[in-house]
Design an enzyme around this catalytic site. Structure first.
Site, PDB file in Angstrom:
ATOM      1  N   VAL A 192       0.590  -1.127  -0.125  1.00  0.00           N
ATOM      2  CA  VAL A 192       0.022  -0.002  -0.365  1.00  0.00           C
ATOM      3  C   VAL A 192       0.859   1.220   0.175  1.00  0.00           C
ATOM      4  O   VAL A 192       2.092   0.807   0.485  1.00  0.00           O
ATOM      5  CB  VAL A 192      -0.316  -0.101   1.390  1.00  0.00           C
ATOM      6  CG1 VAL A 192      -2.104   1.354   1.052  1.00  0.00           C
ATOM      7  CG2 VAL A 192      -1.781  -1.322   1.601  1.00  0.00           C
ATOM      8  N   CYS A 193       0.837   1.947  -0.574  1.00  0.00           N
ATOM      9  CA  CYS A 193       1.402   3.734  -1.092  1.00  0.00           C
ATOM     10  C   CYS A 193       0.402   4.465  -0.646  1.00  0.00           C
ATOM     11  O   CYS A 193      -0.819   4.926  -1.039  1.00  0.00           O
ATOM     12  CB  CYS A 193       2.058   3.243  -1.883  1.00  0.00           C
ATOM     13  SG  CYS A 193       2.233   2.847  -3.822  1.00  0.00           S
ATOM     14  N   ASN A 194       0.882   5.642  -1.359  1.00  0.00           N
ATOM     15  CA  ASN A 194       0.174   6.323  -2.236  1.00  0.00           C
ATOM     16  C   ASN A 194      -0.277   6.600  -3.012  1.00  0.00           C
ATOM     17  O   ASN A 194      -1.463   6.516  -3.317  1.00  0.00           O
ATOM     18  CB  ASN A 194       1.570   8.192  -2.177  1.00  0.00           C
ATOM     19  CG  ASN A 194       0.694   9.452  -2.060  1.00  0.00           C
ATOM     20  OD1 ASN A 194      -0.006   9.101  -0.688  1.00  0.00           O
ATOM     21  ND2 ASN A 194       1.285  10.271  -1.687  1.00  0.00           N
TER      22      ASN A 194
END
Length: 114
Positions: free
Chosen positions: A11-13
């Site tokens: 999960v990231c930006n």
């Protein structure tokens, strides 16, 4: 290993930089003799889409650039019964897919041992 599948969600930006990590982790997994018989799936998605994907994965790993969102992401992971942790900043920066994959394996093993 005491499991036959390992589905990892990074999960990231926005998903761009973590996409590179996914490629590296898949490369490491494909060369691993120990993981040859394990069904491995690794994807990266923006943090805002976690609800949409969480049920499809065994472990959730959070990019260090969004660690400020960890508390809210952990709440969702806890509700779904999924282990979650922040990716080590140094491993992320060095694109060390092997270490991050190892961390995911440990997370999976600990969650299945419960």
């Amino acid at each position: 290993m005491n499991f036959d599948k390992l589905y990892i969600l990074l999960v990231c930006n926005l998903g761009a930089s973590t996409g590179v990590m996914v490629t590296k982790m898949k490369e490491v997994a494909s060369k691993s003799e120990k993981l040859k018989k394990v069904d491995i799936r690794i994807e990266a998605h923006p943090a805002g889409e976690l609800r949409e994907y969480i049920e499809d994965f065994d472990v959730i790993m959070v990019g260090p650039q969004i660690k400020h969102k960890f508390a809210e992401l952990k709440k969702l992971a806890d509700e779904a019964g999924k282990p979650i942790q922040i990716i080590d900043t140094q491993d992320y920066g060095m694109v060390n897919g092997g270490n991050i994959l190892k961390d995911a394996i440990i997370m999976k093993m600990q969650s299945t041992a419960k």
